[in-house]
Structures are given as C-alpha cells and as structure tokens.
Scaffold this motif. Structure first.
Motif: not given
Length: 222
Positions: A1-8
């Motif tokens: 899971m790409d947390f940074g991408k999801m937040v962005g």
C-alpha cells in the motif's frame, strides 16, 4: 500500500473539489452548522467513490443519510461506552464511599487506578479495532444502501484481510497524525485558530472520506 500516494490523492481530491469552488465550501460549512448531519451525508457520497467531489445538493437526502451515519456510529460506540463505564465505575464507587475525606479519597484513587489504567488500555485497543470495522462498514453502507451491511462483520473482516490488518492500522495512524498536526497548528494560532479550524472542517472531512475510500478500494472489493 502506497501511503504517500493515497494521502496525496486524498488532499488533491479535496483541493479539486473545494478550492476555487467557494460556494460549495460555504454550503458544506452550513451543513456543518446544522448538527453536521448533512456533512455526514455528504461524506457517504464520497465513500461511494464519486469523482470529482460531488455537488452539495438534495439536502433532504443528505439529512437522512447523515442520520443513518450517526446511528451507525452510535451503535459501533456502544462497546466503548460499556468499557469506559466499567473502567470508571470502581473509581467512582471508591471515591463516593470515601465520604469526602481527602485522605480517604486519595487512598480510594490509588486503589482503583490500576483497574482504570487496564480499562483505558482495553479501551484504546478496542477503539482501534472498532475504527477499522466502522470505517469499512460505513463504505459498505454507502455503496449498498443497506445499514445492515455496515455490520456485516464477516464481509468487513474479509475486506480488511485483503487490505492487510497491519497496513490498515498504519494507514489510520498516518492520517491521524496528519490531522493531529493540522489541528495543533490551528490551536497555536492566536485568536483566529478556532475559526480556521472550523473553516477547514469540510476540507478535512472530504480528505478523510476519500482516504478511507481509497483504502477500501485497495482491497479490490466492489
């Protein structure tokens, strides 16, 4: 899971939906003032995966959906209320039995603090678990229209299993930290901090709803 991408993506979704579209922002602030019920109803539209961020209309539906949202939240909160009561009850009972004598009250608090701390730990753990189940359950409700699906624990567990229990917990912690920092910054701004915090409620609501939506969709569940 790409947390940074999801937040962005979540912040980008909210920015696209509100920044420059000030009337929509104002309408969501009005929805916030009205017991937040229409805002909860609006969050359900975001949970449905609508993109870009939906318009603020059909206020009757927003109210009804908001009430359903609140009912689901209250039902999920029942175990937390029970644990909190069980943790506080011995302490309150001991203090009342002390009869107002300072020394006796101190002794009563010391005797019951252990039980309270254990209850507090259980409460935190339970809150995390309930937060995970209620988040996925709310998306299920939003997408099926059935309140029963918000409590379909078998399906919810299966979805969390696909997401990954650890990944889900980390994702929630990350968003919690981000929102905590935003709130702290607002609190530190003299005089207008609370006003800014209120103005940001619609934006934050959309960010969080979109974030949960992306977590849910990462499981590949319809």
């Amino acid at each position: 899971m790409d947390f940074g991408k999801m937040v962005g993506e979540s912040f980008g979704y909210a920015k696209e939906g509100l920044v420059g579209k000030w009337m929509k922002w104002i309408l969501l602030l009005i929805a916030t003032i009205i017991l937040m019920l229409p805002l909860m109803g609006y969050a359900l539209r975001v949970y449905r995966g609508e993109k870009p961020a939906p318009e603020v209309d059909k206020w009757g539906t927003l109210f009804i959906d908001g009430i359903k949202y609140l009912i689901i939240c209250l039902i999920y909160a029942i175990p937390l209320f029970i644990v909190l009561f069980l943790a506080l009850a011995p302490m309150v009972t001991e203090v009342m039995a002390a009869g107002g004598d300072p020394a006796a009250v101190s002794a009563a608090l010391a005797a019951s603090i252990g039980t309270f701390l254990v209850g507090l730990i259980i409460l935190v753990i339970l809150a995390i678990i309930i937060g995970m189940f209620s988040s996925i359950g709310m998306v299920r409700f939003a997408r099926t229209g059935s309140m029963g699906e918000a409590f379909n624990f078998g399906a919810i567990s299966a979805t969390i299993g696909k997401i990954g229990w650890v990944s889900f917990i980390i994702a929630l912690i990350i968003m919690g930290i981000i929102m905590g920092i935003i709130e702290l910054i607002c609190m530190l701004i003299p005089f207008v901090g609370q006003i800014i915090s209120f103005i940001l409620i619609p934006f934050i609501t959309i960010v969080e709803a979109r974030y949960i939506c992306l977590i849910y969709d990462s499981a590949g569940t319809a």
